[in-house]
Design an enzyme around this catalytic site. Structure first.
Site, PDB file in Angstrom:
ATOM      1  N   LYS A 121      -3.050  -7.800  -3.864  1.00 22.81           N
ATOM      2  CA  LYS A 121      -2.463  -7.026  -2.758  1.00 22.81           C
ATOM      3  C   LYS A 121      -2.626  -5.531  -3.032  1.00 22.81           C
ATOM      4  O   LYS A 121      -2.963  -5.130  -4.158  1.00 22.81           O
ATOM      5  CB  LYS A 121      -0.979  -7.393  -2.612  1.00 22.81           C
ATOM      6  CG  LYS A 121      -0.116  -7.017  -3.813  1.00 22.81           C
ATOM      7  CD  LYS A 121       1.283  -7.614  -3.688  1.00 22.81           C
ATOM      8  CE  LYS A 121       2.120  -7.293  -4.916  1.00 22.81           C
ATOM      9  NZ  LYS A 121       3.421  -8.002  -4.878  1.00 22.81           N
ATOM     10  N   ARG A 151      15.941 -10.462  -1.781  1.00 15.50           N
ATOM     11  CA  ARG A 151      15.066  -9.651  -0.936  1.00 15.50           C
ATOM     12  C   ARG A 151      14.612 -10.571   0.188  1.00 15.50           C
ATOM     13  O   ARG A 151      15.185 -10.542   1.258  1.00 15.50           O
ATOM     14  CB  ARG A 151      13.902  -9.115  -1.783  1.00 15.50           C
ATOM     15  CG  ARG A 151      13.070  -8.064  -1.114  1.00 15.50           C
ATOM     16  CD  ARG A 151      11.993  -7.547  -2.054  1.00 15.50           C
ATOM     17  NE  ARG A 151      11.114  -8.621  -2.553  1.00 15.50           N
ATOM     18  CZ  ARG A 151      10.094  -8.415  -3.365  1.00 15.50           C
ATOM     19  NH1 ARG A 151       9.806  -7.202  -3.807  1.00 15.50           N
ATOM     20  NH2 ARG A 151       9.329  -9.407  -3.759  1.00 15.50           N
ATOM     21  N   TYR A 200       2.218  26.809 -10.501  1.00 20.71           N
ATOM     22  CA  TYR A 200       3.310  26.960  -9.526  1.00 20.71           C
ATOM     23  C   TYR A 200       4.658  27.027 -10.231  1.00 20.71           C
ATOM     24  O   TYR A 200       4.935  26.243 -11.146  1.00 20.71           O
ATOM     25  CB  TYR A 200       3.347  25.767  -8.574  1.00 20.71           C
ATOM     26  CG  TYR A 200       2.275  25.786  -7.524  1.00 20.71           C
ATOM     27  CD1 TYR A 200       2.204  26.819  -6.586  1.00 20.71           C
ATOM     28  CD2 TYR A 200       1.340  24.772  -7.456  1.00 20.71           C
ATOM     29  CE1 TYR A 200       1.221  26.823  -5.604  1.00 20.71           C
ATOM     30  CE2 TYR A 200       0.348  24.766  -6.480  1.00 20.71           C
ATOM     31  CZ  TYR A 200       0.294  25.790  -5.558  1.00 20.71           C
ATOM     32  OH  TYR A 200      -0.673  25.786  -4.599  1.00 20.71           O
ATOM     33  N   MET A 226      -1.722  19.961  -6.200  1.00 19.21           N
ATOM     34  CA  MET A 226      -2.271  18.908  -5.346  1.00 19.21           C
ATOM     35  C   MET A 226      -3.656  18.462  -5.820  1.00 19.21           C
ATOM     36  O   MET A 226      -3.947  17.264  -5.861  1.00 19.21           O
ATOM     37  CB  MET A 226      -2.345  19.409  -3.900  1.00 19.21           C
ATOM     38  CG  MET A 226      -2.785  18.348  -2.924  1.00 19.21           C
ATOM     39  SD  MET A 226      -2.856  18.935  -1.225  1.00 19.21           S
ATOM     40  CE  MET A 226      -1.180  18.731  -0.690  1.00 19.21           C
TER      41      MET A 226
HETATM   42  C1  LIG Z   1       3.507  -8.663  -6.183  1.00 18.30           C
HETATM   43  C2  LIG Z   1       3.983 -10.042  -6.442  1.00 18.30           C
HETATM   44  C3  LIG Z   1       3.613 -10.711  -7.620  1.00 18.30           C
HETATM   45  C4  LIG Z   1       2.862 -10.042  -8.751  1.00 18.30           C
HETATM   46  O1  LIG Z   1       3.784  -9.314  -9.535  1.00 18.30           O
HETATM   47  P1  LIG Z   1       3.333  -8.570 -10.882  1.00 18.30           P
HETATM   48  O2  LIG Z   1       4.609  -8.103 -11.470  1.00 18.30           O
HETATM   49  O3  LIG Z   1       2.438  -7.454 -10.454  1.00 18.30           O
HETATM   50  O4  LIG Z   1       2.634  -9.567 -11.699  1.00 18.30           O
HETATM   51  C5  LIG Z   1       4.001 -12.037  -7.766  1.00 18.30           C
HETATM   52  N1  LIG Z   1       4.724 -12.660  -6.798  1.00 18.30           N
HETATM   53  C6  LIG Z   1       5.123 -12.043  -5.675  1.00 18.30           C
HETATM   54  C7  LIG Z   1       5.936 -12.776  -4.685  1.00 18.30           C
HETATM   55  C8  LIG Z   1       4.777 -10.716  -5.463  1.00 18.30           C
HETATM   56  O5  LIG Z   1       5.187 -10.096  -4.349  1.00 18.30           O
END
Ligand SMILES: *Cc1c(COP(=O)(O)O)cnc(C)c1O
Length: 361
Positions: free
Chosen positions: A33, A129, A259, A307
């Site tokens: 992702k 969540r 800065y 930046m």
């Molecule tokens: C992003 C995610 C993972 C991967 O988590 P990591 O800590 O990056 O290994 C696994 N399961 C779900 C449901 C996630 O959203």
């Protein structure tokens, strides 16, 4: 051309995936992702496709990007469908789908897909969540099991605090998962993310490694027990974010840099200006003293990050000058360590990389 770039080592990615699967003891979905945590989802998925059991992404847009690039392996949508009409695309592209809410169960009961569905029903064991409560989960499990359009059903949950190795919460979540499943007969299961694999004795048929594939430690604290340390040492950093020195100045004691004049020279100081800044994803509030590697030798950031540029101390690097290479994170400056120094996380730094070309090796 601006010299900032991120070198991506796909062999390291494959090695880390192999470690994840070994630690999980079962099959592993490579989590790609957020553009593979900044590493380029298509290239990473292509590099892993021969060995990976499947991939996981956050949403259908990310899944379609993989399918359009020709990835035929299973792809799991970690948040399922956001709207019921996405089910047509789930069906057309043979995607696997997390189910975390009752409205999704109802939409699936109404669906008439052309091919049978592969669903991952998510139990909320304490993350709070997304996910179903134990009572909702048992009800949804039985309803989905009974549907002719459902071919496979996996029970999953997600850890909230597996990155804290001194916290009991992971064991409690695992126990809650097992007790909810106890009445349901044999079930295929999935629990572990990266900290679950590296820090705990992971159970489950499928793991879901993300960050560890990219070779970064997921642990909140740099001090980890020996067992987890031995596992971490087998990870290979995949990304090296580097740039070069584009200007050098010699400053007298008392002169400020950058800065806000936040850094003031205490000694005659040779300052190197590096072409990389917070608009590339370098942490804006990294303090003076944050680690960098200058021509492969340990060095330090000074002054405030701009930046497009940042400044490093070259006083103790007489051999370095215009054109010297500076590693911002990679094999020498571990991204998790930089994150600790800068009050960020390896997750945020890697997935926040932008503007910088990705160069694959
Ligand atoms: C992003 C995610 C993972 C991967 O988590 P990591 O800590 O990056 O290994 C696994 N399961 C779900 C449901 C996630 O959203």
């Amino acid at each position: 051309m601006r010299p900032a770039r991120a070198l991506i080592d796909l062999q390291a990615l494959r090695s880390n995936y192999g470690l994840a699967r070994e630690l999980g003891g079962g099959r592993a979905l490579a989590v790609v992702k957020a553009d593979a945590y900044g590493h380029g989802a298509v290239r990473c998925a292509q590099a892993l496709e021969a060995e990976a059991d499947g991939f996981a992404v956050a949403c259908i847009e990310e899944a379609l990007e993989l399918r359009e690039a020709g990835i035929r392996a299973p792809v799991l949508l970690l948040e399922g469908f956001f709207e019921a009409d996405e089910l047509a695309l789930v069906d057309a592209h043979g995607l696997w789908c997390v189910v975390h809410a009752s409205w999704q169960v109802e939409a699936l009961e109404r669906a008439r897909p052309a091919r049978p569905l592969n669903l991952w029903l998510k139990l909320d064991t304490g993350m709070h969540r997304v996910g179903l409560s134990p009572a909702e989960f048992v009800d949804a499990w039985q309803r989905l099991r009974a549907l002719p359009q459902v071919q496979a059903l996996v029970a999953m949950s997600h850890f909230a605090r597996a990155d804290e190795l001194d916290c009991d919460r992971t064991r409690e979540q695992t126990a809650a998962f097992e007790s909810t499943l106890a009445g349901l007969g044999a079930a295929t299961t999935s629990l572990a993310n990266s900290p679950g694999l590296l820090g705990w004795d992971p159970r489950g048929d499928w793991s879901r490694p993300g960050l560890m594939l990219y070779g970064a430690s997921p642990f909140a604290d740099g001090d980890v027990p020996d067992g987890a340390r031995a596992r971490l040492e087998r990870l290979q950093p995949v990304m090296r974010f580097e740039s070069r020195i584009i200007a050098v100045r010699e400053l007298a004691p008392g002169e400020p840099v950058g800065y806000g004049g936040r850094f003031v020279c205490e000694r005659p100081t040779r300052v190197g200006v590096v072409a990389a800044g917070y608009a590339d994803g370098y942490p804006q509030f990294a303090p003076t003293g944050t680690s960098v590697a200058i021509d492969d030798r340990p060095g330090r950031l000074i002054g405030r990050v701009s930046m497009d540029m940042l400044t490093v101390d070259l006083t103790d690097h007489p051999q370095a000058g215009l054109g010297s290479r500076v590693e911002l994170w990679g094999g020498q400056v571990r991204v998790a360590e930089l994150a600790r120094q800068a009050g960020s996380s390896a997750y945020a730094l890697l997935s926040g990389l932008k503007r910088v070309p990705l160069v694959y090796a």
